[in-house]
Design a protein around this motif. Sequence first.
Motif, mmCIF file in Angstrom:
data_model
loop_
_atom_site.group_PDB
_atom_site.id
_atom_site.type_symbol
_atom_site.label_atom_id
_atom_site.label_comp_id
_atom_site.label_asym_id
_atom_site.label_seq_id
_atom_site.Cartn_x
_atom_site.Cartn_y
_atom_site.Cartn_z
ATOM 1 N N VAL A 188 1.847 -53.205 1.461
ATOM 2 C CA VAL A 188 2.557 -54.450 1.171
ATOM 3 C C VAL A 188 3.629 -54.217 0.119
ATOM 4 O O VAL A 188 4.756 -54.715 0.222
ATOM 5 C CB VAL A 188 1.556 -55.528 0.682
ATOM 6 C CG1 VAL A 188 2.285 -56.666 -0.008
ATOM 7 C CG2 VAL A 188 0.760 -56.068 1.856
ATOM 8 N N CYS A 189 3.286 -53.449 -0.921
ATOM 9 C CA CYS A 189 4.231 -53.193 -2.018
ATOM 10 C C CYS A 189 5.432 -52.412 -1.514
ATOM 11 O O CYS A 189 6.568 -52.639 -1.934
ATOM 12 C CB CYS A 189 3.532 -52.429 -3.139
ATOM 13 S SG CYS A 189 1.987 -53.196 -3.675
ATOM 14 N N GLY A 190 5.166 -51.466 -0.590
ATOM 15 C CA GLY A 190 6.270 -50.707 -0.010
ATOM 16 C C GLY A 190 7.172 -51.563 0.846
ATOM 17 O O GLY A 190 8.386 -51.358 0.891
ATOM 18 N N MET A 191 6.594 -52.563 1.531
ATOM 19 C CA MET A 191 7.378 -53.436 2.413
ATOM 20 C C MET A 191 8.404 -54.243 1.628
ATOM 21 O O MET A 191 9.516 -54.491 2.098
ATOM 22 C CB MET A 191 6.450 -54.390 3.167
ATOM 23 C CG MET A 191 5.611 -53.732 4.229
ATOM 24 S SD MET A 191 4.453 -54.930 4.958
ATOM 25 C CE MET A 191 3.436 -53.832 5.945
ATOM 26 N N VAL A 192 8.004 -54.693 0.441
ATOM 27 C CA VAL A 192 8.900 -55.542 -0.352
ATOM 28 C C VAL A 192 9.562 -54.773 -1.481
ATOM 29 O O VAL A 192 10.321 -55.331 -2.268
ATOM 30 C CB VAL A 192 8.134 -56.763 -0.917
ATOM 31 C CG1 VAL A 192 7.665 -57.655 0.199
ATOM 32 C CG2 VAL A 192 6.960 -56.326 -1.794
ATOM 33 N N GLY A 193 9.248 -53.463 -1.575
ATOM 34 C CA GLY A 193 9.847 -52.633 -2.614
ATOM 35 C C GLY A 193 9.447 -53.040 -4.013
ATOM 36 O O GLY A 193 10.218 -52.868 -4.965
ATOM 37 N N SER A 194 8.240 -53.574 -4.162
ATOM 38 C CA SER A 194 7.782 -54.055 -5.465
ATOM 39 C C SER A 194 6.931 -52.993 -6.142
ATOM 40 O O SER A 194 5.709 -52.951 -5.972
ATOM 41 C CB SER A 194 6.971 -55.348 -5.295
ATOM 42 O OG SER A 194 6.454 -55.771 -6.530
ATOM 43 N N VAL A 195 7.569 -52.130 -6.914
ATOM 44 C CA VAL A 195 6.816 -51.084 -7.595
ATOM 45 C C VAL A 195 5.921 -51.691 -8.672
ATOM 46 O O VAL A 195 4.850 -51.154 -8.978
ATOM 47 C CB VAL A 195 7.773 -50.028 -8.189
ATOM 48 C CG1 VAL A 195 8.553 -50.589 -9.378
ATOM 49 C CG2 VAL A 195 7.017 -48.761 -8.561
ATOM 50 N N LYS A 201 8.111 -45.406 -1.069
ATOM 51 C CA LYS A 201 8.874 -46.505 -0.474
ATOM 52 C C LYS A 201 9.518 -47.394 -1.528
ATOM 53 O O LYS A 201 10.518 -48.073 -1.256
ATOM 54 C CB LYS A 201 7.969 -47.333 0.433
ATOM 55 C CG LYS A 201 7.620 -46.607 1.733
ATOM 56 C CD LYS A 201 6.661 -47.386 2.592
ATOM 57 C CE LYS A 201 6.376 -46.636 3.904
ATOM 58 N NZ LYS A 201 5.327 -47.300 4.697
ATOM 59 N N CYS A 202 8.923 -47.408 -2.719
ATOM 60 C CA CYS A 202 9.489 -48.197 -3.816
ATOM 61 C C CYS A 202 10.504 -47.393 -4.620
ATOM 62 O O CYS A 202 11.027 -47.878 -5.626
ATOM 63 C CB CYS A 202 8.375 -48.698 -4.741
ATOM 64 S SG CYS A 202 7.281 -49.912 -3.975
ATOM 65 N N GLY A 203 10.771 -46.162 -4.224
ATOM 66 C CA GLY A 203 11.803 -45.353 -4.863
ATOM 67 C C GLY A 203 11.385 -44.593 -6.090
ATOM 68 O O GLY A 203 12.229 -44.040 -6.795
ATOM 69 N N SER A 204 10.084 -44.524 -6.377
ATOM 70 C CA SER A 204 9.615 -43.848 -7.581
ATOM 71 C C SER A 204 8.989 -42.503 -7.214
ATOM 72 O O SER A 204 7.763 -42.360 -7.126
ATOM 73 C CB SER A 204 8.603 -44.731 -8.330
ATOM 74 O OG SER A 204 8.221 -44.129 -9.548
ATOM 75 N N VAL A 205 9.843 -41.501 -7.041
ATOM 76 C CA VAL A 205 9.373 -40.173 -6.637
ATOM 77 C C VAL A 205 8.521 -39.541 -7.719
ATOM 78 O O VAL A 205 7.515 -38.881 -7.442
ATOM 79 C CB VAL A 205 10.571 -39.254 -6.305
ATOM 80 C CG1 VAL A 205 10.103 -37.857 -5.932
ATOM 81 C CG2 VAL A 205 11.402 -39.858 -5.179
ATOM 82 N N CYS A 210 7.663 -38.065 1.295
ATOM 83 C CA CYS A 210 8.341 -38.702 0.154
ATOM 84 C C CYS A 210 9.633 -37.967 -0.172
ATOM 85 O O CYS A 210 10.695 -38.583 -0.317
ATOM 86 C CB CYS A 210 7.402 -38.713 -1.051
ATOM 87 S SG CYS A 210 8.165 -39.296 -2.589
ATOM 88 N N TYR A 211 9.555 -36.648 -0.307
ATOM 89 C CA TYR A 211 10.757 -35.871 -0.622
ATOM 90 C C TYR A 211 11.796 -36.008 0.491
ATOM 91 O O TYR A 211 12.998 -36.128 0.219
ATOM 92 C CB TYR A 211 10.386 -34.391 -0.794
ATOM 93 C CG TYR A 211 9.697 -34.077 -2.104
ATOM 94 C CD1 TYR A 211 10.198 -34.562 -3.315
ATOM 95 C CD2 TYR A 211 8.554 -33.285 -2.136
ATOM 96 C CE1 TYR A 211 9.559 -34.269 -4.516
ATOM 97 C CE2 TYR A 211 7.914 -32.989 -3.335
ATOM 98 C CZ TYR A 211 8.420 -33.483 -4.519
ATOM 99 O OH TYR A 211 7.799 -33.198 -5.705
ATOM 100 N N GLY A 212 11.346 -35.991 1.734
ATOM 101 C CA GLY A 212 12.273 -36.106 2.855
ATOM 102 C C GLY A 212 13.021 -37.419 2.845
ATOM 103 O O GLY A 212 14.238 -37.463 3.061
ATOM 104 N N LYS A 213 12.304 -38.522 2.579
ATOM 105 C CA LYS A 213 12.937 -39.855 2.574
ATOM 106 C C LYS A 213 14.001 -39.976 1.503
ATOM 107 O O LYS A 213 14.959 -40.739 1.650
ATOM 108 C CB LYS A 213 11.870 -40.933 2.343
ATOM 109 C CG LYS A 213 10.954 -41.167 3.527
ATOM 110 C CD LYS A 213 9.806 -42.085 3.142
ATOM 111 C CE LYS A 213 8.761 -42.132 4.249
ATOM 112 N NZ LYS A 213 7.533 -42.847 3.827
ATOM 113 N N HIS A 214 13.820 -39.240 0.407
ATOM 114 C CA HIS A 214 14.760 -39.353 -0.713
ATOM 115 C C HIS A 214 15.782 -38.222 -0.741
ATOM 116 O O HIS A 214 16.438 -37.990 -1.757
ATOM 117 C CB HIS A 214 13.983 -39.420 -2.030
ATOM 118 C CG HIS A 214 13.212 -40.691 -2.187
ATOM 119 N ND1 HIS A 214 13.770 -41.856 -2.668
ATOM 120 C CD2 HIS A 214 11.929 -41.002 -1.870
ATOM 121 C CE1 HIS A 214 12.869 -42.818 -2.670
ATOM 122 N NE2 HIS A 214 11.738 -42.329 -2.187
#
Length: 504
Positions: free
Chosen positions: A272-279, A310-314, A338-342
């Motif tokens: 859910v947190c990844g869906m809304v980007g809510s870290v 998904k929230c951008g916190s690698v 994770c690394y691939g997505k970023h």
Amino acid sequence: MQWSRSKYEKTVAFTTQFVCTQLQLVIAEMHETEISETCKQIHALMLTNNVDMNLWQLSSKLIGTYACCGDLISSKLLFQETPNPNVFAFNWMILTLTFSGFHEEAIGYFSLFQESRNSNSYPNKYTFSVVLKGCVGLLDVDLGKQVHGMIYKVGFEKDVSVCNGLIDMYGKCRRICDARGVFDRMAERDVASWTTMICRYADVGRIEESVFSVRKNEVGREGLFPDLVIWNAMISGFVQSQRVVEALELFRDMLISRIKPNEVTVTGLLPVCGMVGSVGRGREIHGLIYRMGLDINVFVASALIDMYSKCGSVEEAQNVFNSIPNKNAASWNAMIGCYGKHGMVDCAIKFFDRMQDEDIQPNEVTLTAILCACSHGGLVEKGLEIFRSMDSYGVKPNKEHYSCLIDLLCRYGRMEEAYDIVKQIGVEVTDSTIGAFLNGCKIHERRDLAENISEHLRMELKKPGGFVTLSNIYASEGKWRGVQDVREVMKDKRVHKKPGFSSV
């Protein structure tokens, strides 16, 4: 005093029966290979002493012991040598084959069971419960209906566990009305009945019906109360339906009801947190895991890595990965993804190499993740090298791998190579793969390849994306006749493009 031969045989037989029973009880505490070797030693003792294998159905006991420790070869061989295997032996063979993924073979043993019909081998309620799981494995609702008819014929339709199996089978085969029919006809239900019914509602997206059943407390009327499995199923159903607010509200209701979440709960809720980007919300759940003393196993850790990714916190994803004491393939896959997505392709490649250095075997998911990373980072040759070496990892390329490869080639203009691969896949090509190829044709102005592949596949597309892309290719070159032809094909196939909308 010297024992008679028959007394000696009975003593060996009795000891064998006892040891086999004990082996099955301690299977969770010993390694499967150890159990199998011990079983073989007992089997050898019986053979060298000419013990009657039919005495106390010892052969069936041995079959069960071999099966429960995963030694299917030995269990099958012994089964073939047993003249009249009993229900115990049949049940173990069907059970082990089903849970090992050999569903068709399991059903074959059930058919053999039906044909034998001797006094020792008549199906019982456990037989039907396991066979229904085989039907689920095959997603064969017609076979499930046949089994249902047998259940009714032999009088097990009133057994709660068998009915629960029927509900599960119909629900997982997407026949929710049939599942509800079995549920409604049950004279007696237990928590598992409600749990299974609610889970199957959640699976097909009919979340309101499952939540309504709990909130108006229908379950409580029967002296039962929603257990943790029910709450987890409903939360998971909302998450799968991307209904974020309802999932979080239900989680709050669960805590208010003083139901303590477990690892399954948080693993289901973190997406859910990844869906809304809510870290921030993700960190709250992460903190809750610690406060409640939940075990951060590899599944929870992988879910946390995916959420932070998904929230951008690698960096936080990396911290979670480093904290896992015993990493498995899922942990490494999550971090490589994770690394691939970023766009951190070098890190993804290094992790892929490190994973193998630490004797973790890459699997299908690993190779999908690393191919996607190569695609995002423009490492065409590296991606091709990995794809060509998949056999060395014991992995056969699937549709997702081909989609990644097509995307990789199309992004960097290697359209002829992509075209050859799409032709190689043939009619098995997915809509996402052909969509990626046609999009590449549009970007690199290769209408000729788009037309060729459409003709080659005879337009075997089911979703509108590919058709619309092909139509746009024609339109960009002013080929209005081509646009009209595509629209006619869409009309004939009853493919409709839904209008876009904005949430702003």
